[in-house]
Design an enzyme around this catalytic site. Structure first.
Site, PDB file in Angstrom:
ATOM      1  N   ARG A 283     132.503  80.473  38.433  1.00 22.79           N
ATOM      2  CA  ARG A 283     133.229  80.209  39.682  1.00 22.79           C
ATOM      3  C   ARG A 283     134.720  80.517  39.638  1.00 22.79           C
ATOM      4  NH1 ARG A 283     131.827  74.349  41.378  1.00 22.79           N
ATOM      5  NH2 ARG A 283     132.700  75.001  43.343  1.00 22.79           N
TER       6      ARG A 283
ATOM      7  N   ASP B 110      99.771  66.291  69.341  1.00 23.52           N
ATOM      8  CA  ASP B 110      98.913  65.105  69.384  1.00 23.52           C
ATOM      9  C   ASP B 110      97.818  65.249  68.339  1.00 23.52           C
ATOM     10  OD1 ASP B 110      98.311  62.570  70.778  1.00 23.52           O
ATOM     11  OD2 ASP B 110      96.364  63.558  71.047  1.00 23.52           O
TER      12      ASP B 110
ATOM     13  N   ASP C 130     141.136  74.107  30.973  1.00 21.58           N
ATOM     14  CA  ASP C 130     141.612  74.079  32.366  1.00 21.58           C
ATOM     15  C   ASP C 130     143.053  73.574  32.391  1.00 21.58           C
ATOM     16  OD1 ASP C 130     141.638  74.211  35.172  1.00 21.58           O
ATOM     17  OD2 ASP C 130     139.561  73.558  35.283  1.00 21.58           O
TER      18      ASP C 130
ATOM     19  N   GLY D 188     145.334  74.221  29.329  1.00 20.60           N
ATOM     20  CA  GLY D 188     145.931  75.546  29.175  1.00 20.60           C
ATOM     21  C   GLY D 188     145.745  76.381  30.422  1.00 20.60           C
ATOM     22  N   ASP D 189     146.417  77.558  30.403  1.00 20.18           N
ATOM     23  CA  ASP D 189     146.395  78.469  31.547  1.00 20.18           C
ATOM     24  C   ASP D 189     145.712  79.760  31.090  1.00 20.18           C
ATOM     25  OD1 ASP D 189     147.059  80.519  33.341  1.00 20.18           O
ATOM     26  OD2 ASP D 189     148.859  79.443  33.986  1.00 20.18           O
TER      27      ASP D 189
HETATM   28  C1  LIG Z   1      94.901  61.111  60.312  1.00 22.55           C
HETATM   29  C2  LIG Z   1      96.364  60.872  60.114  1.00 22.55           C
HETATM   30  C3  LIG Z   1      97.221  60.695  61.179  1.00 22.55           C
HETATM   31  N1  LIG Z   1      98.551  60.466  60.989  1.00 22.55           N
HETATM   32  C4  LIG Z   1      99.482  60.256  62.114  1.00 22.55           C
HETATM   33  C5  LIG Z   1     100.078  61.518  62.697  1.00 22.55           C
HETATM   34  C6  LIG Z   1     100.561  61.045  64.051  1.00 22.55           C
HETATM   35  O1  LIG Z   1     101.902  60.559  63.882  1.00 22.55           O
HETATM   36  C7  LIG Z   1      99.646  59.881  64.388  1.00 22.55           C
HETATM   37  C8  LIG Z   1      98.766  60.199  65.545  1.00 22.55           C
HETATM   38  O2  LIG Z   1      99.385  59.779  66.722  1.00 22.55           O
HETATM   39  P1  LIG Z   1     100.009  60.761  67.804  1.00 22.55           P
HETATM   40  O3  LIG Z   1      99.764  60.146  69.134  1.00 22.55           O
HETATM   41  O4  LIG Z   1      99.537  62.160  67.589  1.00 22.55           O
HETATM   42  O5  LIG Z   1     101.542  60.758  67.461  1.00 22.55           O
HETATM   43  P2  LIG Z   1     102.563  59.554  67.415  1.00 22.55           P
HETATM   44  O6  LIG Z   1     102.171  58.459  68.370  1.00 22.55           O
HETATM   45  O7  LIG Z   1     102.783  59.162  65.989  1.00 22.55           O
HETATM   46  O8  LIG Z   1     103.902  60.240  67.935  1.00 22.55           O
HETATM   47  P3  LIG Z   1     104.163  60.896  69.391  1.00 22.55           P
HETATM   48  O9  LIG Z   1     103.039  60.502  70.321  1.00 22.55           O
HETATM   49  O10 LIG Z   1     105.481  60.341  69.807  1.00 22.55           O
HETATM   50  O11 LIG Z   1     104.189  62.363  69.134  1.00 22.55           O
HETATM   51  O12 LIG Z   1      98.835  59.670  63.223  1.00 22.55           O
HETATM   52  C9  LIG Z   1      99.067  60.405  59.701  1.00 22.55           C
HETATM   53  O13 LIG Z   1     100.272  60.197  59.524  1.00 22.55           O
HETATM   54  N2  LIG Z   1      98.231  60.591  58.634  1.00 22.55           N
HETATM   55  C10 LIG Z   1      96.901  60.820  58.771  1.00 22.55           C
HETATM   56  O14 LIG Z   1      96.192  60.983  57.753  1.00 22.55           O
END
Ligand SMILES: Cc1cn([C@H]2C[C@H](O)[C@@H](COP(=O)(O)OP(=O)(O)OP(=O)(O)O)O2)c(=O)[nH]c1=O
Length: 528
Positions: free
Chosen positions: A489, A88, A446, A472-473
């Site tokens: 190869r 997360d 080849d 050729g061979d």
């Molecule tokens: C700050 C930042 C976040 N993010 C993304 C990463 C995460 O995918 C998202 C944060 O949300 P999350 O809730 O962490 O993830 P998600 O909802 O994409 O996927 P899941 O819950 O199924 O795991 O933000 C970027 O892609 N680039 C960035 O610079």
């Protein structure tokens, strides 16, 4: 390729990424991890105020995401995966936690809060080891978080709205994506960039090493105790272990477990992976999904005339191998599949199993002699249809095109004026040599039955008069004169006596000061 050796420890396990984030999938796939994707249904609504710090909230959310998937899979199959990974990502500024904006106005208030300031991005990660026994799920949770500090520029109203209107902020914590347009808003980053994008790969590898190589031992058995692990006893018969994933087994029996046969299991898994890949190619799955809208498993099965259940499993295996991607709309090809696994660019022989293992050595008795580029393959194909033979040549051509430039530039060949590629097949390497060394003339030598197909194969870049083809061979005909003989190869599939005979012929053809370069797909050797 797996650069982080500890990632290998997960290759023989059923690993699930409990995340819908395409960024996380990409980061872990690039690292060589094989996994299935099962997005978590855990609602990200934990009461933020009840956590002492923002990262504590991110870690708990990551853990709950992973546990929800482990429990669901356990209930569905009565067999949980071995490892579930949850993550997360949150943005924290002035004690406030920012997640994904709910609408444009929310994105605006988040981004204006970040404008001109430094904030922290935290990604909490949970690695849940699971074990189903007697219908009960045991889980063992390891967790950690990573912090990256990000400094934003001052953002004008106009810039903010332009960025919001691009649509990029909506599925990203804090309302920006540093890896895309959002990168323009960022002045400085302190810490792991991938952590901002959604997954702290470096810390993740370190955590795995802690779990699988305790006290720095190169041993797959985990440590006696782990930092940051634990978890609660769950209702419904779930039990969390204080012990590590494999140590749990040793504690139960009271004996130290025998050495884990990692290499053996990796071989078994590689075989399964190859089987899945060859089967998908044979069924033309990648042709079906090329450039079209994503298709559900049942639709793919309908079009291929295969069973829906088996097709679903095959497609999921291809997702785990990184050849397909899966979203709510269905399955689609990854770039690798589009480039290398469709019929027109395929790097595999057109059979349902890897060839060259079960056929004998020596020349074929079907009136067609060996193909110098890959004798066993072509020899085996001679008993088959013209279409199979062409498919093999196509596979060899595509593979050779992939590696040709690397081979051509692995040595400095600029001092040679002429070269002869013995068993040069469709001329892919010869054309690469010609491109790298404009004054080099290359003869591809080849068998006639190979060279008759050359016109149907387009080299990378324009054809050039520097390259010519001579039938050729190598064992019977005189070798064309050249300063340099390339035996790319052709040596590896012959018995020693044959190799000796071949090299002696080449040596006799060489004038003093000439060279023979021998290369294989994986290694480049030069014999002078
Ligand atoms: C700050 C930042 C976040 N993010 C993304 C990463 C995460 O995918 C998202 C944060 O949300 P999350 O809730 O962490 O993830 P998600 O909802 O994409 O996927 P899941 O819950 O199924 O795991 O933000 C970027 O892609 N680039 C960035 O610079």
């Amino acid at each position: 390729m797996v650069l982080c050796p500890v990632i290998r420890k997960l290759l023989h396990k059923r690993v699930v990424l409990a995340s819908a984030s395409p960024r996380r999938q990409e980061i872990l796939r690039q690292a060589g991890l094989r996994f299935e994707v099962v997005p978590s249904r855990f609602k990200e609504t934990l009461p933020k105020a009840s956590f002492p710090t923002p990262p504590a909230y991110a870690v708990e959310t990551a853990k709950q995401k992973a546990l929800e998937v482990a429990r669901r899979m356990h209930q569905k199959d009565l067999r949980a995966p071995d490892v579930v990974i949850g993550a997360d990502t949150i943005v924290a500024v002035g004690g406030l936690i920012l997640e994904k904006p709910v609408d444009k106005q929310d994105a605006y208030s988040m981004l204006s809060r970040l404008s001109g300031k430094e904030h922290s991005v935290f990604t909490g990660v949970a690695i849940v080891h699971c074990c189903s026994r007697d219908g009960r799920l045991d889980t063992d949770v390891s967790e950690f978080y990573e912090e990256t500090r990000v400094q934003f520029s001052e953002l004008s109203e106009e810039l903010l709205w332009e960025y919001i209107d691009s649509g990029e902020p909506m599925d990203k914590a804090g309302g920006y994506g540093i890896q895309a347009l959002g990168g323009m808003l960022v002045e400085q980053v302190h810490g792991d960039f991938l952590n901002v994008v959604g997954f702290p790969l470096n810390r993740f590898c370190k955590k795995l090493a802690e779990l699988y190589y305790p006290s720095g031992r190169e041993d797959p058995r985990p440590a006696q105790s782990h930092q940051g692990r634990g978890g609660r006893a769950e209702d419904g018969g779930e039990r969390t272990q204080a012990a590590g994933p494999e140590e749990a087994v040793s504690n139960r029996t009271g004996h130290s477990p025998p050495p884990f046969p990692t290499g053996l299991l990796e071989l078994v898994d590689s075989f399964k992976a190859s089987k899945a890949l060859f089967t998908a190619c044979k069924l033309k799955v990648f042709d079906l999904l090329k450039d079209g809208a994503p298709l559900k498993a049942v639709d793919v099965a309908g079009k291929l005339g295969t069973s829906a259940c088996g097709t679903g499993r095959l497609l999921d295996a291809c997702v785990a191998l990184g050849f397909l991607q899966k979203t709510d709309r269905g399955y689609s090809n990854t770039e690798t599949a589009n480039l290398h696994l469709t019929s027109d660019g395929r790097v595999l022989p057109p059979t349902g199993r890897p060839r060259g293992m079960s056929v004998g050595r020596g020349r074929a008795g079907h009136g067609v002699r060996v193909c110098l580029s890959d004798p066993l393959l072509f020899q085996a194909s001679c008993a088959h249809s013209e279409e199979t033979r062409l498919g093999l040549l196509r596979a060899m051509h595509s593979l050779a095109k992939l590696t040709a430039r690397h081979v051509a530039t692995a040595f400095d060949l600029s001092r040679f004026a002429s070269a002869c590629d013995l068993g040069g097949c469709t001329g892919a390497l010869a054309h690469a040599l010609a491109r790298e060394y404009p004054r080099l003339r290359v003869t591809v030598f080849d068998l006639p039955e190979v060279l008759q197909h050359v016109a149907g194969f387009q080299p990378d870049g324009p054809r050039t008069e520097q390259v010519s083809f001579l039938p050729g061979d190598i064992f019977e005909d005189s070798l064309p004169e050249a300063d340099l003989y390339v035996v790319s190869r052709i040596l590896r599939d012959w018995p020693d006596g044959k190799v000796h005979e071949l090299l002696s012929r080449v040596a006799r053809a060489c004038k003093p000061g000439e060279a023979t370069a021998s290369t294989s797909l994986l290694q480049n050797l030069i014999f002078v």
